[in-house]
Enzyme design. Structure first.
Site, PDB file in Angstrom:
ATOM      1  N   GLY A   1     -18.323 -17.826 -23.766  1.00 55.72           N
ATOM      2  CA  GLY A   1     -18.792 -16.443 -23.791  1.00 55.72           C
ATOM      3  C   GLY A   1     -17.804 -15.456 -23.210  1.00 55.72           C
ATOM      4  O   GLY A   1     -16.671 -15.803 -22.847  1.00 55.72           O
TER       5      GLY A   1
ATOM      6  N   LEU B   1     -17.715 -13.836 -20.347  1.00 58.11           N
ATOM      7  CA  LEU B   1     -17.272 -14.166 -18.983  1.00 58.11           C
ATOM      8  C   LEU B   1     -16.724 -15.584 -18.890  1.00 58.11           C
ATOM      9  O   LEU B   1     -15.709 -15.831 -18.232  1.00 58.11           O
ATOM     10  CB  LEU B   1     -18.451 -14.034 -18.014  1.00 58.11           C
TER      11      LEU B   1
ATOM     12  N   TYR C   1     -35.009 -10.350 -20.800  1.00 62.75           N
ATOM     13  CA  TYR C   1     -33.793 -10.823 -20.123  1.00 62.75           C
ATOM     14  C   TYR C   1     -33.878 -10.540 -18.620  1.00 62.75           C
ATOM     15  O   TYR C   1     -33.641 -11.425 -17.797  1.00 62.75           O
ATOM     16  CB  TYR C   1     -32.594 -10.098 -20.741  1.00 62.75           C
TER      17      TYR C   1
HETATM   18  P1  NAD Z   1     -22.156 -14.417 -23.657  1.00 56.93           P
HETATM   19  O1  NAD Z   1     -23.364 -14.169 -24.498  1.00 56.93           O
HETATM   20  O2  NAD Z   1     -20.860 -13.826 -24.051  1.00 56.93           O
HETATM   21  O3  NAD Z   1     -21.960 -15.977 -23.483  1.00 56.93           O
HETATM   22  C1  NAD Z   1     -23.012 -16.862 -23.254  1.00 56.93           C
HETATM   23  C2  NAD Z   1     -22.586 -18.227 -23.735  1.00 56.93           C
HETATM   24  O4  NAD Z   1     -23.684 -19.127 -23.529  1.00 56.93           O
HETATM   25  C3  NAD Z   1     -22.247 -18.260 -25.231  1.00 56.93           C
HETATM   26  O5  NAD Z   1     -20.958 -18.809 -25.426  1.00 56.93           O
HETATM   27  C4  NAD Z   1     -23.340 -19.135 -25.835  1.00 56.93           C
HETATM   28  O6  NAD Z   1     -22.891 -19.942 -26.912  1.00 56.93           O
HETATM   29  C5  NAD Z   1     -23.742 -19.973 -24.639  1.00 56.93           C
HETATM   30  N1  NAD Z   1     -25.111 -20.516 -24.771  1.00 56.93           N
HETATM   31  C6  NAD Z   1     -26.219 -19.892 -25.222  1.00 56.93           C
HETATM   32  N2  NAD Z   1     -27.257 -20.734 -25.206  1.00 56.93           N
HETATM   33  C7  NAD Z   1     -26.791 -21.911 -24.744  1.00 56.93           C
HETATM   34  C8  NAD Z   1     -27.386 -23.183 -24.524  1.00 56.93           C
HETATM   35  N3  NAD Z   1     -28.665 -23.422 -24.782  1.00 56.93           N
HETATM   36  N4  NAD Z   1     -26.602 -24.176 -24.016  1.00 56.93           N
HETATM   37  C9  NAD Z   1     -25.295 -23.959 -23.762  1.00 56.93           C
HETATM   38  N5  NAD Z   1     -24.681 -22.785 -23.963  1.00 56.93           N
HETATM   39  C10 NAD Z   1     -25.417 -21.782 -24.466  1.00 56.93           C
HETATM   40  O7  NAD Z   1     -22.536 -13.980 -22.166  1.00 56.93           O
HETATM   41  P2  NAD Z   1     -21.556 -13.488 -21.000  1.00 56.93           P
HETATM   42  O8  NAD Z   1     -21.412 -12.031 -21.147  1.00 56.93           O
HETATM   43  O9  NAD Z   1     -20.375 -14.351 -20.928  1.00 56.93           O
HETATM   44  O10 NAD Z   1     -22.500 -13.719 -19.746  1.00 56.93           O
HETATM   45  C11 NAD Z   1     -22.436 -14.889 -18.948  1.00 56.93           C
HETATM   46  C12 NAD Z   1     -23.548 -14.811 -17.917  1.00 56.93           C
HETATM   47  O11 NAD Z   1     -23.382 -13.631 -17.126  1.00 56.93           O
HETATM   48  C13 NAD Z   1     -24.939 -14.723 -18.535  1.00 56.93           C
HETATM   49  O12 NAD Z   1     -25.838 -15.494 -17.771  1.00 56.93           O
HETATM   50  C14 NAD Z   1     -25.285 -13.266 -18.429  1.00 56.93           C
HETATM   51  O13 NAD Z   1     -26.652 -13.083 -18.311  1.00 56.93           O
HETATM   52  C15 NAD Z   1     -24.558 -12.851 -17.167  1.00 56.93           C
HETATM   53  N6  NAD Z   1     -24.236 -11.421 -17.169  1.00 56.93           N
HETATM   54  C16 NAD Z   1     -23.303 -10.905 -18.026  1.00 56.93           C
HETATM   55  C17 NAD Z   1     -23.023  -9.551 -18.021  1.00 56.93           C
HETATM   56  C18 NAD Z   1     -22.011  -8.936 -18.963  1.00 56.93           C
HETATM   57  O14 NAD Z   1     -21.817  -7.715 -18.951  1.00 56.93           O
HETATM   58  N7  NAD Z   1     -21.309  -9.718 -19.741  1.00 56.93           N
HETATM   59  C19 NAD Z   1     -23.700  -8.697 -17.129  1.00 56.93           C
HETATM   60  C20 NAD Z   1     -24.666  -9.244 -16.286  1.00 56.93           C
HETATM   61  C21 NAD Z   1     -24.901 -10.614 -16.304  1.00 56.93           C
END
Ligand code: NAD
Length: 324
Positions: free
Chosen positions: A12, A14, A140
Site C-alpha cells: 500500500g 505507506l 472506517y
Molecule cells: P493502502 O490502501 O494504500 O494499503 C493497504 C494495503 O492493505 C493494500 O496493499 C491492500 O492490498 C492490503 N490489504 C487489504 N486487505 C487485506 C487483507 N485482507 N490482507 C492483507 N492485506 C490486505 O493503505 P495505506 O494508505 O498504505 O494505509 C496503511 C494503514 O495506515 C491503514 O491501516 C490505514 O488505515 C492507515 N492510515 C493511512 C492514512 C493515509 O493517509 N494513507 C491515514 C491514516 C491511517
C-alpha cells in the site's frame, strides 16, 4: 534477540515505503513483506497473506520466527463507505487475527495504525486533544476507534506491546494512495507536474491535518524504537504534521506552475472531511517519545514536485498516469 519484522499490507501507500525503511534498519533478510498479491520486482522475502486468514499469518510468523508485526492492511475511509459491513469485517477480523497470533507467539512489538478518522463532531476542530471524545461517522473511523481500544485491551490484559499512531493524511511521491479522504493532496501534485487541470473533490477551504511520508515513516519507527516504559498512551497517539486546505496547496503549487488550474467539485468525501479536525494536538507524542515533524507545506510542495518530475522523466509516466 534478533528482530524479524513482518509487514501486513506491504504493497500500500505507506507499506511500500515503510518496508524499504525497515529493510535499511534491520537488513533485507530480516524483513518479510506481505500482501494479498505479490509485488512485481520486489527484492527480498515476500509472502502472500490474506490477513483475514489467521492460519496463514501464523504459518508465516512461525516460518520466519517473526518478532515484530506492522499491521497496515485496512479498507480506507472513502473506499470503506462503499461496503460498510465488509469494511468492518475486514478491518476488525484482520486486527483480531494479528493480535491473537501475536499473543500466542509472544511477538515482541505490534504496530497498528489508527487515523484522524476516529474523530467526529464531538471533538474540538482545532488542536484536537489526544483524549478527545470519539464519535466517528464513517465505518472506517468506527473500526479504527474500536481497534485502538482492542490494542489497549491486549496490552492491559495480556501485556502485548501494541503501539499505535493516528496518522493524518499522508502525502508522498513514492506511492499512490488507496482510497482515503485526503488522497487529493497526492493527486494534485501529479496533475501539476503533468501540467493537467485538477478536479478537487473537497471544498477549497477544507483544512485537514496532513503529514509528509518521510515524517510519517520516521514517526512510526521512532514510536516502535521507544523504550516500553515511555509509552503511556496505549490506545493511539495523535501526531501532527501540518494542516492546510486545497486552496493553500494550490497557492504553493502556483509559485512553480503559475497556470495550474483547479475546479472544485466536492463529493461525499467533503462530508467526511467536514467532521474531521482542522489541526491536531500531538503534545503526548512529543512528551513520551520526542515526536516533532520536519516538513511544512512549502518543503512538501518543492519536494513532491522535484521527485515527481524525476519519476516521470525516468519513464514511469504511463504507469503513474494509469493509476490516477
Ligand atoms: P493502502 O490502501 O494504500 O494499503 C493497504 C494495503 O492493505 C493494500 O496493499 C491492500 O492490498 C492490503 N490489504 C487489504 N486487505 C487485506 C487483507 N485482507 N490482507 C492483507 N492485506 C490486505 O493503505 P495505506 O494508505 O498504505 O494505509 C496503511 C494503514 O495506515 C491503514 O491501516 C490505514 O488505515 C492507515 N492510515 C493511512 C492514512 C493515509 O493517509 N494513507 C491515514 C491514516 C491511517
Amino acid at each position: 534477540m534478533k528482530t524479524v519484522v513482518l509487514i501486513i499490507g506491504a504493497n500500500g501507500q505507506l507499506g511500500s515505503v515503510l518496508t524499504e525503511s525497515l529493510k535499511q534498519k534491520f537488513g533485507n533478510s530480516n524483513v518479510i513483506a506481505s500482501d494479498l498479491r505479490s509485488r512485481e520486482g520486489y527484492e527480498g522475502s515476500f509472502e502472500i497473506i490474506d490477513a483475514t486468514d489467521i492460519n496463514r499469518i501464523e504459518e508465516v510468523v512461525v516460518q520466519y520466527k517473526v518478532t515484530q508485526i506492522y499491521h497496515l492492511a485496512a479498507i480506507l475511509s472513502a473506499k470503506g463507505e462503499e461496503t460498510p459491513l465488509r469494511t468492518w469485517d475486514i478491518n476488525m477480523q484482520t486486527l483480531f487475527n494479528v493480535l491473537e497470533v501475536s499473543r500466542k507467539h509472544n511477538i515482541d512489538r505490534v504496530f497498528f495504525p489508527s487515523s484522524i478518522a476516529v474523530f467526529g463532531e464531538g471533538a474540538p476542530l482545532e488542536n484536537t486533544p489526544n483524549n478527545a471524545y470519539l464519535d466517528p461517522a464513517t465505518v472506517y473511523g468506527i473500526s479504527k476507534a474500536a481497534g485502538e481500544n482492542w490494542a489497549q485491551y491486549y496490552f492491559l490484559r495480556y501485556g502485548l506491546d501494541v503501539r499505535s499512531i493516528r496518522y493524518p493524511g499522508v502525502i508522498g511521491y513514492q506511492s499512490l494512495p488507496g482510497g482515503g479522504t485526503t488522497d487529493y493532496a497526492v493527486d494534485i501534485y501529479h496533475k501539476a507536474v503533468l501540467e493537467q487541470d485538477f478536479n478537487c473533490f473537497l471544498k477549497e477551504n477544507a483544512t485537514l491535518p496532513m503529514i509528509f511520508m518521510e515524517d510519517a515513516i520516521r514517526a512510526t519507527i521512532e514510536l516502535m524504537d521507544a523504550p516500553k516504559e515511555d509509552i503511556h498512551t496505549r490506545t493511539s497517539y495523535n501526531i501532527a504534521g501540518i494542516s492546510f486546505s486545497p486552496a493553500e496547496v494550490v497557492t504553493e503549487i502556483r509559485k512553480l506552475y503559475p497556470d495550474f488550474k483547479v475546479r472544485y467539485e466536492p463529493d461525499f468525501r467533503q462530508e467526511i472531511a467536514a467532521r474531521w479536525p482542522n489541526s491536531i494536538d500531538d503534545s503526548a507524542a512529543a512528551k513520551d517519545w520526542g515526536w516533532k515533524p520536519k516538513y511544512d507545506l512549502k518543503l512538501i510542495t518543492t519536494t513532491m514536485i522535484q521527485k515527481l518530475k524525476e519519476k516521470y522523466r525516468k519513464g514511469s509516466k504511463n504507469q503513474a498516469a494509469l493509476m490516477l
